[in-house]
Design a protein around this motif. Structure first.
Motif, PDB file in Angstrom:
ATOM      1  N   ALA A  44       0.804  -1.219   0.000  1.00  0.00           N
ATOM      2  CA  ALA A  44       0.000   0.000   0.000  1.00  0.00           C
ATOM      3  C   ALA A  44       0.840   1.272   0.000  1.00  0.00           C
ATOM      4  N   HIS A  45       2.100   1.181   0.440  1.00  0.00           N
ATOM      5  CA  HIS A  45       2.930   2.371   0.582  1.00  0.00           C
ATOM      6  C   HIS A  45       4.158   2.379  -0.324  1.00  0.00           C
ATOM      7  N   GLN A  46       4.262   1.447  -1.255  1.00  0.00           N
ATOM      8  CA  GLN A  46       5.471   1.317  -2.066  1.00  0.00           C
ATOM      9  C   GLN A  46       5.774   2.530  -2.938  1.00  0.00           C
ATOM     10  N   ASN A  47       4.786   3.391  -3.172  1.00  0.00           N
ATOM     11  CA  ASN A  47       5.036   4.567  -4.016  1.00  0.00           C
ATOM     12  C   ASN A  47       5.649   5.730  -3.242  1.00  0.00           C
ATOM     13  N   LEU A  48       5.736   5.607  -1.915  1.00  0.00           N
ATOM     14  CA  LEU A  48       6.360   6.650  -1.098  1.00  0.00           C
ATOM     15  C   LEU A  48       7.879   6.543  -1.168  1.00  0.00           C
ATOM     16  N   SER A  49       8.552   7.558  -0.686  1.00  0.00           N
ATOM     17  CA  SER A  49      10.018   7.506  -0.601  1.00  0.00           C
ATOM     18  C   SER A  49      10.421   6.492   0.465  1.00  0.00           C
ATOM     19  N   ALA A  50      11.669   6.071   0.443  1.00  0.00           N
ATOM     20  CA  ALA A  50      12.160   5.106   1.425  1.00  0.00           C
ATOM     21  C   ALA A  50      11.989   5.649   2.840  1.00  0.00           C
ATOM     22  N   GLU A  51      12.355   6.906   3.063  1.00  0.00           N
ATOM     23  CA  GLU A  51      12.233   7.508   4.394  1.00  0.00           C
ATOM     24  C   GLU A  51      10.775   7.604   4.831  1.00  0.00           C
ATOM     25  N   ALA A  52       9.880   7.945   3.901  1.00  0.00           N
ATOM     26  CA  ALA A  52       8.454   8.043   4.236  1.00  0.00           C
ATOM     27  C   ALA A  52       7.888   6.669   4.594  1.00  0.00           C
ATOM     28  N   ILE A  53       8.313   5.634   3.896  1.00  0.00           N
ATOM     29  CA  ILE A  53       7.858   4.275   4.216  1.00  0.00           C
ATOM     30  C   ILE A  53       8.322   3.899   5.618  1.00  0.00           C
ATOM     31  N   ARG A  54       9.583   4.169   5.933  1.00  0.00           N
ATOM     32  CA  ARG A  54      10.116   3.842   7.253  1.00  0.00           C
ATOM     33  C   ARG A  54       9.345   4.556   8.359  1.00  0.00           C
ATOM     34  N   LYS A  55       9.149   5.863   8.187  1.00  0.00           N
ATOM     35  CA  LYS A  55       8.423   6.643   9.193  1.00  0.00           C
ATOM     36  C   LYS A  55       6.978   6.159   9.339  1.00  0.00           C
ATOM     37  N   GLU A  56       6.323   5.921   8.228  1.00  0.00           N
ATOM     38  CA  GLU A  56       4.926   5.473   8.259  1.00  0.00           C
ATOM     39  C   GLU A  56       4.802   4.096   8.897  1.00  0.00           C
ATOM     40  N   LEU A  57       5.763   3.216   8.635  1.00  0.00           N
ATOM     41  CA  LEU A  57       5.726   1.885   9.236  1.00  0.00           C
ATOM     42  C   LEU A  57       5.899   1.982  10.748  1.00  0.00           C
ATOM     43  N   LEU A  58       6.813   2.814  11.207  1.00  0.00           N
ATOM     44  CA  LEU A  58       6.982   2.996  12.655  1.00  0.00           C
ATOM     45  C   LEU A  58       5.702   3.528  13.292  1.00  0.00           C
ATOM     46  N   GLU A  59       5.063   4.482  12.633  1.00  0.00           N
ATOM     47  CA  GLU A  59       3.800   5.029  13.147  1.00  0.00           C
ATOM     48  C   GLU A  59       2.701   3.967  13.139  1.00  0.00           C
ATOM     49  N   THR A  60       2.659   3.167  12.098  1.00  0.00           N
ATOM     50  CA  THR A  60       1.673   2.091  12.008  1.00  0.00           C
ATOM     51  C   THR A  60       1.876   1.072  13.129  1.00  0.00           C
ATOM     52  N   LEU A  61       3.132   0.751  13.412  1.00  0.00           N
ATOM     53  CA  LEU A  61       3.427  -0.180  14.502  1.00  0.00           C
ATOM     54  C   LEU A  61       3.001   0.393  15.852  1.00  0.00           C
ATOM     55  N   GLN A  62       3.266   1.680  16.071  1.00  0.00           N
ATOM     56  CA  GLN A  62       2.860   2.315  17.326  1.00  0.00           C
ATOM     57  C   GLN A  62       1.342   2.315  17.470  1.00  0.00           C
ATOM     58  N   ASN A  63       0.647   2.614  16.378  1.00  0.00           N
ATOM     59  CA  ASN A  63      -0.823   2.599  16.412  1.00  0.00           C
ATOM     60  C   ASN A  63      -1.350   1.192  16.657  1.00  0.00           C
ATOM     61  N   PHE A  64      -0.720   0.196  16.055  1.00  0.00           N
ATOM     62  CA  PHE A  64      -1.129  -1.195  16.247  1.00  0.00           C
ATOM     63  C   PHE A  64      -0.941  -1.605  17.705  1.00  0.00           C
ATOM     64  N   ALA A  65       0.202  -1.252  18.285  1.00  0.00           N
ATOM     65  CA  ALA A  65       0.499  -1.626  19.675  1.00  0.00           C
ATOM     66  C   ALA A  65      -0.429  -0.921  20.650  1.00  0.00           C
ATOM     67  N   HIS A  66      -0.878   0.265  20.303  1.00  0.00           N
ATOM     68  CA  HIS A  66      -1.835   1.036  21.099  1.00  0.00           C
ATOM     69  C   HIS A  66      -1.425   1.082  22.572  1.00  0.00           C
ATOM     70  N   GLY A  67      -0.156   1.422  22.801  1.00  0.00           N
ATOM     71  CA  GLY A  67       0.337   1.571  24.161  1.00  0.00           C
ATOM     72  C   GLY A  67       0.952   0.333  24.779  1.00  0.00           C
ATOM     73  N   THR A  68       0.873  -0.799  24.097  1.00  0.00           N
ATOM     74  CA  THR A  68       1.514  -2.015  24.606  1.00  0.00           C
ATOM     75  C   THR A  68       3.024  -1.815  24.577  1.00  0.00           C
ATOM     76  N   PRO A  69       3.716  -2.094  25.664  1.00  0.00           N
ATOM     77  CA  PRO A  69       5.180  -1.886  25.689  1.00  0.00           C
ATOM     78  C   PRO A  69       5.892  -2.709  24.614  1.00  0.00           C
ATOM     79  N   GLN A  70       6.903  -2.091  24.018  1.00  0.00           N
ATOM     80  CA  GLN A  70       7.720  -2.763  23.007  1.00  0.00           C
ATOM     81  C   GLN A  70       8.568  -3.828  23.692  1.00  0.00           C
ATOM     82  N   ALA A  71       8.514  -5.069  23.211  1.00  0.00           N
ATOM     83  CA  ALA A  71       9.219  -6.178  23.851  1.00  0.00           C
ATOM     84  C   ALA A  71      10.518  -6.558  23.148  1.00  0.00           C
ATOM     85  N   ASP A  72      10.756  -6.030  21.955  1.00  0.00           N
ATOM     86  CA  ASP A  72      11.931  -6.417  21.178  1.00  0.00           C
ATOM     87  C   ASP A  72      12.435  -5.202  20.413  1.00  0.00           C
TER      88      ASP A  72
END
Length: 81
Positions: A44-72
């Motif tokens: 869904a995000h392959q048309n973005l720049s490499a940096e934009a994909i990285r940033k968006e993926l980190l944000e997506t992971l944070q939203n998915f975790a919804h406050g759950t502590p990062q374990a790894d």
């Protein structure tokens, strides 16, 4: 153990390298982000720049975790060709 592997890429290809902390990120229901969600995200995000994909993926992971502590650790490398 390190294995060497060749990967043929073409113009406009996107390659995402990541550690297991990405796919094993869990949410409040103890569900993992998983490989299928990651594949869907990259498609869904392959048309973005490499940096934009990285940033968006980190944000997506944070939203998915919804406050759950990062374990790894999470490492993401995005390459555009």
């Amino acid at each position: 153990i390190i294995k060497e592997k060749a990967l043929l890429v073409a113009p406009n290809d996107t390659v995402v390298l990541y550690t297991d902390g990405v796919t094993e990120m869990t949410n409040m229901d103890h569900a993992m982000f998983g490989l299928e969600r990651l594949k869907t995200f990259v498609e869904a995000h392959q048309n973005l720049s490499a940096e934009a994909i990285r940033k968006e993926l980190l944000e997506t992971l944070q939203n998915f975790a919804h406050g759950t502590p990062q374990a790894d650790d999470i490492t993401i490398l995005v390459m555009k060709f």
